[in-house]
Every structure is written in C-alpha cells, then in structure tokens.
Design a protein around this motif. Structure first.
Motif, PDB file in Angstrom:
ATOM      1  N   ALA A   1       0.833  -1.200   0.000  1.00 51.20           N
ATOM      2  CA  ALA A   1       0.000   0.000   0.000  1.00 51.20           C
ATOM      3  C   ALA A   1       0.861   1.241   0.000  1.00 51.20           C
ATOM      4  O   ALA A   1       0.504   2.259  -0.585  1.00 51.20           O
ATOM      5  CB  ALA A   1      -0.894  -0.005   1.231  1.00 51.20           C
ATOM      6  N   GLY A   2       2.029   1.181   0.658  1.00 48.14           N
ATOM      7  CA  GLY A   2       2.821   2.392   0.800  1.00 48.14           C
ATOM      8  C   GLY A   2       3.638   2.712  -0.424  1.00 48.14           C
ATOM      9  O   GLY A   2       3.850   3.868  -0.727  1.00 48.14           O
ATOM     10  N   ILE A   3       4.147   1.689  -1.130  1.00 48.83           N
ATOM     11  CA  ILE A   3       5.126   1.985  -2.162  1.00 48.83           C
ATOM     12  C   ILE A   3       4.737   1.430  -3.523  1.00 48.83           C
ATOM     13  O   ILE A   3       4.871   2.109  -4.536  1.00 48.83           O
ATOM     14  CB  ILE A   3       6.505   1.435  -1.751  1.00 48.83           C
ATOM     15  N   LEU A   4       4.210   0.207  -3.564  1.00 48.20           N
ATOM     16  CA  LEU A   4       3.960  -0.414  -4.858  1.00 48.20           C
ATOM     17  C   LEU A   4       2.921   0.356  -5.654  1.00 48.20           C
ATOM     18  O   LEU A   4       3.047   0.519  -6.854  1.00 48.20           O
ATOM     19  CB  LEU A   4       3.483  -1.847  -4.640  1.00 48.20           C
ATOM     20  N   LEU A   5       1.879   0.842  -4.946  1.00 45.11           N
ATOM     21  CA  LEU A   5       0.838   1.601  -5.632  1.00 45.11           C
ATOM     22  C   LEU A   5       1.388   2.907  -6.158  1.00 45.11           C
ATOM     23  O   LEU A   5       0.938   3.418  -7.176  1.00 45.11           O
ATOM     24  CB  LEU A   5      -0.318   1.880  -4.667  1.00 45.11           C
ATOM     25  N   LYS A   6       2.407   3.437  -5.456  1.00 45.94           N
ATOM     26  CA  LYS A   6       2.956   4.717  -5.870  1.00 45.94           C
ATOM     27  C   LYS A   6       3.825   4.575  -7.103  1.00 45.94           C
ATOM     28  O   LYS A   6       4.038   5.550  -7.821  1.00 45.94           O
ATOM     29  CB  LYS A   6       3.800   5.305  -4.732  1.00 45.94           C
ATOM     30  N   MET A   7       4.336   3.359  -7.342  1.00 48.74           N
ATOM     31  CA  MET A   7       5.156   3.181  -8.545  1.00 48.74           C
ATOM     32  C   MET A   7       4.327   3.387  -9.803  1.00 48.74           C
ATOM     33  O   MET A   7       4.817   3.925 -10.792  1.00 48.74           O
ATOM     34  CB  MET A   7       5.766   1.781  -8.553  1.00 48.74           C
ATOM     35  N   GLY A   8       3.071   2.950  -9.766  1.00 50.40           N
ATOM     36  CA  GLY A   8       2.223   3.147 -10.934  1.00 50.40           C
ATOM     37  C   GLY A   8       1.966   4.617 -11.210  1.00 50.40           C
ATOM     38  O   GLY A   8       2.059   5.075 -12.347  1.00 50.40           O
ATOM     39  N   ALA A   9       1.667   5.374 -10.148  1.00 53.51           N
ATOM     40  CA  ALA A   9       1.406   6.800 -10.334  1.00 53.51           C
ATOM     41  C   ALA A   9       2.676   7.515 -10.796  1.00 53.51           C
ATOM     42  O   ALA A   9       2.621   8.392 -11.662  1.00 53.51           O
ATOM     43  CB  ALA A   9       0.912   7.407  -9.029  1.00 53.51           C
ATOM     44  N   TYR A  10       3.824   7.108 -10.222  1.00 52.94           N
ATOM     45  CA  TYR A  10       5.097   7.704 -10.630  1.00 52.94           C
ATOM     46  C   TYR A  10       5.362   7.430 -12.108  1.00 52.94           C
ATOM     47  O   TYR A  10       5.808   8.311 -12.842  1.00 52.94           O
ATOM     48  CB  TYR A  10       6.209   7.135  -9.756  1.00 52.94           C
ATOM     49  N   GLY A  11       5.075   6.207 -12.542  1.00 48.86           N
ATOM     50  CA  GLY A  11       5.281   5.889 -13.951  1.00 48.86           C
ATOM     51  C   GLY A  11       4.376   6.710 -14.854  1.00 48.86           C
ATOM     52  O   GLY A  11       4.784   7.132 -15.935  1.00 48.86           O
TER      53      GLY A  11
END
Length: 500
Positions: free
Chosen positions: A250-260
């Motif tokens: 929840a903290g990091i993996l989901l943010k990788m998609g938004a960052y991409g």
C-alpha cells in the motif's frame, strides 16, 4: 558535479547486503531481524545524507546523474538520476520499508528468506524511482514482482495461493504492455535504440503512434496503481498478505504506478496525454465513488482498507489528468500522504489481528476496552484517512481540488460537475472509515468472551504507529515541506504542454 556514485550505492546496497543473510545460521531469527533493520536504517540515513548535502532543491534538472555502459551489444546503459519528482517517493520507500521490517518481528518461519525478500524489494523500488533509462526502469519494475509473489504465497492467509497467482497474472501481464511500449519508443525513428529519458522527452511522434504507446503504458500503470477496472487484484492481495507485506504494497507499490504515469506518460508523450486527460479525470472520479461505496460491503477488514486506498488513488489520477501545476503538486502530496496513512492502517489492522485472530468485521466488536492504545491510534489514523484538516490527506485533496478548478483545459460545467462528484466521494469516505472503527472497537461482542484478556500493543508497535503518525500530522501542518521538493520539476514537466 560530484563523481562519487551515490545513487548506485543506494540502489545496490540493500540487495547486496541482503544476499549475505542467506549465509546466516538457520536458527538465528533474532540475528536476521536485527541485521535487516540495521541495513534499512543505514540505507535511510545514507539516502537522507545524500539528499541533504548533494541535492540542490532549486534545480529542476536531473541531478546526481550516473551513466555507465552496461551491455555494449545494444547500447544498454546503467543510467540513474533523480529530480524533485522522485526524491519524495524514494524517502517514502526508505521510511516505510524500515518500519515494515520492524513490523515483521512476529515472522519466524523462514525468516532469512523473508528478510532477504524485503531487502530485494527495497532495491527494486528505489531503482525504479531513480532510473533514467527506460529498459532499466522496466528491469527494476520486474525485480519488484518476484519478492511480492513469494511473500504472498509463503506468508499469506488462507487463500494465499489464489491471491498470489492473481497478483502475478495481473502485474506480469501488464508489464508485457510496458515492455512493448519501452521497446517501441526506444526503437522508433533511429537505427540504434535510444532509451535515455532526456533524449526521449524531446522527441516527437506521429499522433496515432503516440496514442498507441500511451495506451500500452497506461494499461501497465493502471494495473499497478489500481485504476478501475484493473484494480481487482488489490483487495485479494491485501486481504491475504502478511501485514508487513501489506505496508509495502500500500505504501510503495501503488505509488510506482502513479510515478510511472507522471514520469513516462506525461513527460514523454505530452500530446497523447492532453488527449487522454479528460478520460483520466472521468475514470478518477468514478473510481473515488465506486471504491468508497464498495468498501462498506466488505466483511474482511483488510479488504475494506484496500478499497479505501483504491478510492484515494482516484485523487492521484484526477491530479494527473488536470494538467496544472497545482493539480500535479497535489498528486505528489497525495501520493506521499497516502503512502503513510495506508501503511499505518494496514499495520494497525495486522496488529489487532495478531491479538484476536479474527479478520472478519462481523465477528469483532468491543475491542476498545482490552486494547486502548491500538484503538487510539486506529481512530486517529482513520480520521487522517477521511481527510481531517490538520492531517496530510486534507491538504493533498484540497490542492487537487484547486488544481481541477484552476485548470485552463476544461470548461466550467464539467469542472463543477466533477468537483460535485468528488465531494460526494469525500462524503462517502467517513461512512466506511467510521463504520469500520465502530464495528471493531465499539459494541459488546468480545468484551464478555471467555478469552477476554488481550495484551495491549507493546513498545515496538506503539513506536511504529507513532513514527508513521508524525509525518502525517507534519505534512498536514506544513505541506510546503513536500511541495518545495517537487515544485520546480512540476513546472518543468508542464512547460511541455504550453510552449510546444
């Protein structure tokens, strides 16, 4: 310009130090835990040192750049570099991973492998946030999947194999689209492949081709930062995973998609993004409403929190779709604040599960008397999740609202309509948050049960939850702390859209 390879050390250090765990004695649980926590803290200190002393905040360009030729045959470089966009997620990664290893103390089965996988994930996340080469980005993106799959299928709940298979099918299937897009962009229009972000950002494509590339990347990132209808792996995965894995997811993996989405779809394909952004806005508002109204129907506590995080990712998509610097800054702020809040909620759900061994909400109740500390922290963090003013969620969603309203791209009526629908979503959020905490902590079900005595949270768990709570309140009171990191970079990205 300093020529010391800081970023390479930051990326390679966790997985290199983690591979030493495999030489540890088989029985030494305590040794492995302390070693892993020391590695994580060392890495976090190293990252903060590098960002404090070798990173200029007012420079929107790529800094700390490194460029080593890796594979001669097809011009594959080891390119790393950071700017204001990636510095927030990298620090968030260090923070959450350290706390997740601290949260994983109860894990005793195969603890060497568990902690090695945690450190391998650490490397993959920081690598994908700081890579400046498309193929390297893809490799780091894939390095992320295998540890998550193993952590799910070995330390999960009852249906762990089902959810792990679903996770690997969704994410590996989506990264096929990512690979095709990377190769298509890299091989277009030249004899030798160009995979460098900076040269690709200045390249222009025919509009049809750019739209095709955009759709490919959008599918890949829509699975990772779940955009409906590709979000269905997330509740299953979160419902079954061990809670330290949930914190990382929840903290990091989901943010990788938004960052991409920001890094590739916005920077590299601006024309297609300006075509697609109204659709992104519509999908984001739908997602906020949909996830917020699906969440009260879940019996599983972790699934309910997972749907709430899907609903919060809707704000991120809306901020990316409103092509304004306010909206994009709000997106980055929401990314970081939801990283903290989601991780903390999953951690508290997991610790209360450790106490009572119940995961279904209709079996719980009356937990506030035996575990008052967990109850206090859970209440505060569910308030933060429903965007209470003074917490980071409120600031982020407010800035995203401002980004929609000040957007030059849309007419007045769609903006009013979208803001109205988002407001309905923000009314639905307290409903599921507060009903969740009511079902767990109030009432009288468990207080008269035979095994009515539970231990309250120990010092370790209290430490983890308070340490996550501090940045939430800190960002809520002084959001400029995060916004000052990303402001110049956001302006540099958006200058593509207005001056081409």
């Amino acid at each position: 310009m300093n020529y010391f390879p800081w970023l390479t050390i930051i990326v390679v250090f966790p997985i290199a130090a983690g591979s030493l765990i495999l030489f540890f004695p088989h029985r030494g649980n305590k040794v492995t835990r302390w070693y892993t926590i020391c590695i994580c803290i060392l890495e976090l200190l190293l990252t903060t040192y590098v960002f404090c002393y070798h990173f200029q905040l007012d420079d929107p360009l790529i800094q700390l750049a490194e460029d080593y030729k890796w594979i001669n045959f097809f011009d594959f470089y080891w390119r790393l570099g950071i700017d204001g966009l990636s510095i927030g997620p990298i620090l968030l990664t260090g923070f959450i991973t350290t706390l997740a290893t601290l949260a994983a103390w109860p894990v005793t089965r195969d603890s060497r492998l568990f902690h090695f996988l945690m450190l391998a994930m650490y490397s993959g996340q920081i690598g994908s946030f700081s890579s400046q080469d498309l193929l390297l980005f893809f490799i780091m993106w894939e390095l992320e999947l295998i540890p998550v799959y193993l952590l799910l299928s070995m330390w999960g709940g009852k249906k762990r194999l089902y959810s792990a298979t679903k996770f690997i099918l969704y994410t590996a299937g989506s990264s096929v689209f990512l690979l095709i897009g990377v190769l298509g962009i890299g091989l277009y229009g030249s004899n030798e492949p160009t995979l460098n972000f900076e040269t690709l950002a200045n390249q222009s494509y025919p509009v049809a081709l750019e739209i095709i590339f955009y759709i490919g990347f959008l599918i890949a990132f829509a699975v990772k930062s779940p955009i409906i209808p590709l979000h269905t792996w997330l509740p299953d995965t979160h419902g079954e995973a061990h809670y330290s894995t949930c914190m990382l997811l929840a903290g990091i993996l989901l943010k990788m998609g938004a960052y991409g989405l920001i890094r590739i779809n916005m920077e590299l394909l601006p024309h297609a993004h300006s075509i697609f952004s109204p659709w992104l806005m519509i999908v984001g508002t739908m997602q906020i409403i949909y996830a917020a109204s699906t969440s009260p129907g879940q019996r599983n506590l972790k699934k309910r929190i997972a749907y709430s995080s899907v609903s919060h990712m809707g704000f991120i998509i809306i901020g990316i779709g409103s092509i304004t610097d306010t909206g994009l800054n709000g997106t980055i702020l929401q990314l970081i604040s939801h990283g903290f809040i989601g991780a903390a909620l999953f951690f508290l759900a997991g610790t209360s599960y450790d106490r009572i061994r119940l995961i279904y909400l209709d079996e719980m109740g009356g937990m506030a008397i035996p575990i008052p500390k967990i109850f206090t922290m859970f209440s505060i963090l569910s308030m933060a999740s429903l965007a209470l003013p003074g917490m980071s969620g409120f600031v982020a969603e407010l800035i995203v609202f401002f980004g929609i309203i000040t957007s030059q791209k849309y007419f007045l009526m769609p903006k009013i309509l979208m803001t109205f629908v988002m407001a309905i979503g923000m009314i639905l959020t307290p409903i599921y948050s507060l009903s969740m905490s009511r079902q767990i902590f109030y009432g009288y079900k468990l207080s008269n049960a035979p095994n009515s005595y539970f231990f309250d949270s120990g010092p370790r768990e209290l430490f983890v939850s308070i340490v996550i709570l501090l940045p939430v309140i800190g960002i809520g009171i002084y959001p400029d702390f995060v916004l000052s990191l990303s402001g110049d970079t956001v302006e540099a990205i958006l200058s593509n859209y207005f001056y081409r």
